[in-house]
Design a protein around this motif. Structure first.
Motif, PDB file in Angstrom:
ATOM      1  N   ARG A 132       1.564  -1.115  49.752  1.00 22.48           N
ATOM      2  CA  ARG A 132       0.755  -0.625  50.868  1.00 22.48           C
ATOM      3  C   ARG A 132      -0.357  -1.628  51.120  1.00 22.48           C
ATOM      4  NH1 ARG A 132       4.591   2.045  50.599  1.00 22.48           N
ATOM      5  NH2 ARG A 132       4.836   4.315  50.683  1.00 22.48           N
ATOM      6  N   PHE A 133      -0.613  -1.899  52.399  1.00 24.92           N
ATOM      7  CA  PHE A 133      -1.606  -2.885  52.793  1.00 24.92           C
ATOM      8  C   PHE A 133      -2.679  -2.230  53.657  1.00 24.92           C
ATOM      9  CE2 PHE A 133       2.338  -5.008  51.983  1.00 24.92           C
ATOM     10  CZ  PHE A 133       1.993  -6.194  51.351  1.00 24.92           C
ATOM     11  N   GLY A 134      -3.896  -2.738  53.562  1.00 25.13           N
ATOM     12  CA  GLY A 134      -4.938  -2.211  54.422  1.00 25.13           C
ATOM     13  C   GLY A 134      -6.281  -2.856  54.156  1.00 25.13           C
ATOM     14  N   GLN A 135      -7.139  -2.773  55.161  1.00 27.89           N
ATOM     15  CA  GLN A 135      -8.529  -3.224  55.060  1.00 27.89           C
ATOM     16  C   GLN A 135      -9.418  -2.003  55.330  1.00 27.89           C
ATOM     17  OE1 GLN A 135      -7.573  -7.333  54.310  1.00 27.89           O
ATOM     18  NE2 GLN A 135      -9.447  -6.165  54.057  1.00 27.89           N
ATOM     19  N   ARG A 151      -7.803 -13.987  58.623  1.00 28.36           N
ATOM     20  CA  ARG A 151      -6.384 -14.146  58.313  1.00 28.36           C
ATOM     21  C   ARG A 151      -5.543 -13.006  58.858  1.00 28.36           C
ATOM     22  NH1 ARG A 151      -8.749 -16.067  53.302  1.00 28.36           N
ATOM     23  NH2 ARG A 151      -8.577 -18.351  53.288  1.00 28.36           N
ATOM     24  N   LEU A 152      -6.085 -11.805  58.917  1.00 21.86           N
ATOM     25  CA  LEU A 152      -5.308 -10.698  59.462  1.00 21.86           C
ATOM     26  C   LEU A 152      -4.966 -10.967  60.922  1.00 21.86           C
ATOM     27  CD1 LEU A 152      -4.070  -7.934  58.829  1.00 21.86           C
ATOM     28  CD2 LEU A 152      -6.220  -6.879  59.576  1.00 21.86           C
ATOM     29  N   ALA A 153      -5.930 -11.472  61.693  1.00 23.21           N
ATOM     30  CA  ALA A 153      -5.667 -11.793  63.099  1.00 23.21           C
ATOM     31  C   ALA A 153      -4.639 -12.913  63.222  1.00 23.21           C
ATOM     32  CB  ALA A 153      -6.966 -12.182  63.794  1.00 23.21           C
ATOM     33  N   GLN A 154      -4.679 -13.884  62.325  1.00 23.53           N
ATOM     34  CA  GLN A 154      -3.709 -14.971  62.364  1.00 23.53           C
ATOM     35  C   GLN A 154      -2.292 -14.461  62.118  1.00 23.53           C
ATOM     36  OE1 GLN A 154      -4.955 -17.948  59.534  1.00 23.53           O
ATOM     37  NE2 GLN A 154      -6.995 -18.122  60.420  1.00 23.53           N
ATOM     38  N   LEU A 155      -2.154 -13.488  61.224  1.00 22.19           N
ATOM     39  CA  LEU A 155      -0.825 -13.038  60.820  1.00 22.19           C
ATOM     40  C   LEU A 155      -0.237 -11.987  61.750  1.00 22.19           C
ATOM     41  CD1 LEU A 155      -1.376 -12.880  56.956  1.00 22.19           C
ATOM     42  CD2 LEU A 155       0.163 -14.425  58.171  1.00 22.19           C
ATOM     43  N   VAL A 156      -1.052 -11.060  62.234  1.00 25.64           N
ATOM     44  CA  VAL A 156      -0.495  -9.950  63.013  1.00 25.64           C
ATOM     45  C   VAL A 156      -0.955  -9.949  64.467  1.00 25.64           C
ATOM     46  CG1 VAL A 156      -0.381  -8.557  60.913  1.00 25.64           C
ATOM     47  CG2 VAL A 156      -2.306  -8.238  62.480  1.00 25.64           C
ATOM     48  N   GLY A 157      -1.829 -10.859  64.853  1.00 22.03           N
ATOM     49  CA  GLY A 157      -2.329 -10.898  66.217  1.00 22.03           C
ATOM     50  C   GLY A 157      -3.657 -10.165  66.355  1.00 22.03           C
ATOM     51  N   LYS A 158      -4.424 -10.548  67.349  1.00 21.66           N
ATOM     52  CA  LYS A 158      -5.784 -10.035  67.525  1.00 21.66           C
ATOM     53  C   LYS A 158      -5.827  -8.529  67.728  1.00 21.66           C
ATOM     54  CE  LYS A 158      -9.882 -10.563  70.483  1.00 21.66           C
ATOM     55  NZ  LYS A 158     -10.448 -11.299  71.656  1.00 21.66           N
ATOM     56  N   ILE A 162      -7.485  -5.908  65.040  1.00 18.49           N
ATOM     57  CA  ILE A 162      -8.663  -5.100  65.359  1.00 18.49           C
ATOM     58  C   ILE A 162      -8.371  -3.629  65.100  1.00 18.49           C
ATOM     59  CG2 ILE A 162     -10.076  -4.271  67.287  1.00 18.49           C
ATOM     60  CD1 ILE A 162     -10.091  -7.136  68.357  1.00 18.49           C
ATOM     61  N   GLU A 163      -7.191  -3.152  65.477  1.00 19.88           N
ATOM     62  CA  GLU A 163      -6.846  -1.752  65.226  1.00 19.88           C
ATOM     63  C   GLU A 163      -6.876  -1.444  63.729  1.00 19.88           C
ATOM     64  OE1 GLU A 163      -3.012   1.263  65.529  1.00 19.88           O
ATOM     65  OE2 GLU A 163      -3.055  -0.513  66.807  1.00 19.88           O
ATOM     66  N   LEU A 164      -6.264  -2.289  62.928  1.00 17.23           N
ATOM     67  CA  LEU A 164      -6.220  -2.028  61.486  1.00 17.23           C
ATOM     68  C   LEU A 164      -7.608  -2.115  60.851  1.00 17.23           C
ATOM     69  CD1 LEU A 164      -2.969  -3.998  60.552  1.00 17.23           C
ATOM     70  CD2 LEU A 164      -3.256  -1.518  60.693  1.00 17.23           C
ATOM     71  N   LEU A 165      -8.427  -3.039  61.324  1.00 18.13           N
ATOM     72  CA  LEU A 165      -9.778  -3.169  60.792  1.00 18.13           C
ATOM     73  C   LEU A 165     -10.653  -1.974  61.166  1.00 18.13           C
ATOM     74  CD1 LEU A 165     -10.318  -6.948  61.569  1.00 18.13           C
ATOM     75  CD2 LEU A 165     -10.250  -5.953  59.282  1.00 18.13           C
ATOM     76  N   LEU A 166     -10.515  -1.485  62.400  1.00 18.35           N
ATOM     77  CA  LEU A 166     -11.390  -0.412  62.868  1.00 18.35           C
ATOM     78  C   LEU A 166     -10.949   0.975  62.424  1.00 18.35           C
ATOM     79  CD1 LEU A 166     -12.344  -1.507  66.504  1.00 18.35           C
ATOM     80  CD2 LEU A 166     -13.326  -2.190  64.314  1.00 18.35           C
ATOM     81  N   ALA A 168      -9.024   1.447  59.570  1.00 17.33           N
ATOM     82  CA  ALA A 168      -8.835   1.413  58.114  1.00 17.33           C
ATOM     83  C   ALA A 168      -7.482   1.994  57.706  1.00 17.33           C
ATOM     84  CB  ALA A 168      -9.968   2.143  57.380  1.00 17.33           C
ATOM     85  N   ASP A 169      -6.529   2.030  58.628  1.00 14.60           N
ATOM     86  CA  ASP A 169      -5.209   2.579  58.326  1.00 14.60           C
ATOM     87  C   ASP A 169      -4.478   1.727  57.292  1.00 14.60           C
ATOM     88  OD1 ASP A 169      -5.563   4.637  60.093  1.00 14.60           O
ATOM     89  OD2 ASP A 169      -4.305   3.774  61.685  1.00 14.60           O
ATOM     90  N   MET A 170      -3.710   2.392  56.430  1.00 13.03           N
ATOM     91  CA  MET A 170      -2.825   1.694  55.502  1.00 13.03           C
ATOM     92  C   MET A 170      -1.475   1.465  56.171  1.00 13.03           C
ATOM     93  SD  MET A 170      -3.187   2.773  51.521  1.00 13.03           S
ATOM     94  CE  MET A 170      -2.954   4.520  51.763  1.00 13.03           C
ATOM     95  N   VAL A 171      -0.854   0.366  55.830  1.00 12.82           N
ATOM     96  CA  VAL A 171       0.438  -0.021  56.394  1.00 12.82           C
ATOM     97  C   VAL A 171       1.459  -0.046  55.262  1.00 12.82           C
ATOM     98  CG1 VAL A 171       1.714  -1.882  57.515  1.00 12.82           C
ATOM     99  CG2 VAL A 171      -0.635  -1.385  58.220  1.00 12.82           C
ATOM    100  N   LYS A 172       2.584   0.647  55.457  1.00 11.85           N
ATOM    101  CA  LYS A 172       3.660   0.617  54.475  1.00 11.85           C
ATOM    102  C   LYS A 172       4.381  -0.727  54.538  1.00 11.85           C
ATOM    103  CE  LYS A 172       4.523   5.621  54.519  1.00 11.85           C
ATOM    104  NZ  LYS A 172       5.534   6.681  54.759  1.00 11.85           N
ATOM    105  N   ALA A 173       5.154  -1.003  53.499  1.00 10.21           N
ATOM    106  CA  ALA A 173       5.796  -2.300  53.377  1.00 10.21           C
ATOM    107  C   ALA A 173       6.708  -2.617  54.558  1.00 10.21           C
ATOM    108  CB  ALA A 173       6.581  -2.380  52.070  1.00 10.21           C
ATOM    109  N   ASP A 174       7.491  -1.642  55.008  1.00 11.66           N
ATOM    110  CA  ASP A 174       8.414  -1.919  56.110  1.00 11.66           C
ATOM    111  C   ASP A 174       7.669  -2.224  57.402  1.00 11.66           C
ATOM    112  OD1 ASP A 174       7.520   0.698  56.374  1.00 11.66           O
ATOM    113  OD2 ASP A 174       9.490   1.531  56.862  1.00 11.66           O
ATOM    114  N   GLU A 175       6.529  -1.538  57.619  1.00 16.97           N
ATOM    115  CA  GLU A 175       5.723  -1.826  58.799  1.00 16.97           C
ATOM    116  C   GLU A 175       5.052  -3.184  58.662  1.00 16.97           C
ATOM    117  OE1 GLU A 175       3.606  -1.006  62.531  1.00 16.97           O
ATOM    118  OE2 GLU A 175       5.553  -0.575  61.623  1.00 16.97           O
ATOM    119  N   ALA A 176       4.610  -3.532  57.458  1.00 16.78           N
ATOM    120  CA  ALA A 176       4.013  -4.846  57.229  1.00 16.78           C
ATOM    121  C   ALA A 176       5.018  -5.954  57.540  1.00 16.78           C
ATOM    122  CB  ALA A 176       3.530  -4.955  55.782  1.00 16.78           C
ATOM    123  N   LEU A 177       6.278  -5.728  57.215  1.00 15.52           N
ATOM    124  CA  LEU A 177       7.326  -6.700  57.532  1.00 15.52           C
ATOM    125  C   LEU A 177       7.493  -6.825  59.037  1.00 15.52           C
ATOM    126  CD1 LEU A 177       9.617  -8.571  56.522  1.00 15.52           C
ATOM    127  CD2 LEU A 177      11.114  -6.558  56.528  1.00 15.52           C
TER     128      LEU A 177
END
Length: 262
Positions: A132-135, A151-158, A162-166, A168-177
């Motif tokens: 599980r991933f998250g900030q 780095r988060l913006a570089q990897l998943v786009g701006k 921003i959505e994940l940072l604001l 604080a949602d966790m992302v499951k492995a399949d969604e991270a892929l």
């Protein structure tokens, strides 16, 4: 030989693969100042050691890669010491990103806060299915301090960053892929063997060229450097290398190349 209080440093001599394991299982491998310093020292040692050809970075136990920062330690910081802590963490994580030797994160569980930042600093990420991933820093009235906003913006786009940072949602492995946050998702039991096989495949290539590829990609994101010029310089440097002569000769002679890194 330096010993580490918070991590394990294990070199497989026959392959040159170094495994660095964050080893605070009772704290879910949470990052504190000592861990950050151990990471910085270990990466510098790996970079300087000619026996090390590539690195796997993982966490101890089956539950967490790194579950975040040591919150008790954070509560002792003021603005001045917090800035120093952030800069020290950024320095340690940049040493991973800027390494000329490939470093792959084998994410074996929760990678939250500083753990997500640590994984993102690695060149590639392989996640177990339970990862599980998250900030989640905004839940504490904080923001990421070790390069996470960049780095988060570089990897998943701006927008998604921003959505994940604001939220604080966790992302499951399949969604991270799906988002591009990780390169592969595998069953937990296969995590280290898969990561090792991936790194071994990479290590069949010319070491100089591997390092120059990493440097060129990093240059794209560095405002102080010209990415295209870095690429042209690296391309030219390859032509003066023994690896280029060996690689082209092996291709023409239809045999495997024996690269030396020179």
């Amino acid at each position: 030989m330096t010993t580490f209080a918070t991590l394990l440093y294990e070199l497989e001599a026959e392959t040159g693969i170094l495994t660095i394991t964050l080893n605070r299982p009772d704290k879910l491998n949470a990052l504190n100042a000592a861990t950050i310093e151990d990471i910085r020292t270990a990466i510098q040692r790996a970079q300087d050691d000619p026996q090390v050809r590539g690195v796997i970075l993982t966490g101890s136990g089956a539950k967490a890669f790194v579950a975040g920062a040591d919150i008790a330690e954070l509560t002792q910081l003021d603005e001045i010491s917090a800035r120093r802590a952030s800069e020290r963490g950024q320095e340690a994580f940049c040493s991973i990103e800027e390494s000329s030797k490939p470093i792959i994160a084998a994410v074996n569980g929760f990678a939250l806060g500083g753990g997500c930042e640590l994984a993102m600093a690695c060149h590639l990420r392989v996640a177990a299915e339970n990862a599980r991933f998250g900030q989640p820093e905004v839940n504490l009235g904080l923001i990421p301090g070790y390069g996470g906003t960049q780095r988060l913006a570089q990897l998943v786009g701006k927008g998604k960053a921003i959505e994940l940072l604001l939220t604080a949602d966790m992302v499951k492995a399949d969604e991270a892929l799906r988002l591009g946050l990780v390169n592969h998702v595998v069953p937990q039991a296969e995590l280290l063997s898969f990561t090792r096989a991936l790194l071994l495949r990479i290590l069949t290539k010319a070491p100089l060229a591997l390092g120059l590829c990493l440097d060129c990609v990093n240059a794209y994101y560095d405002q102080q450097r010209q990415g295209y010029q870095t690429e042209a310089n690296g391309f030219a440097r390859c032509f003066g290398s023994e690896d280029f002569r060996e690689g082209t000769a092996a291709f023409l002679e239809k045999r495997p190349a024996a690269f030396t890194g020179n």
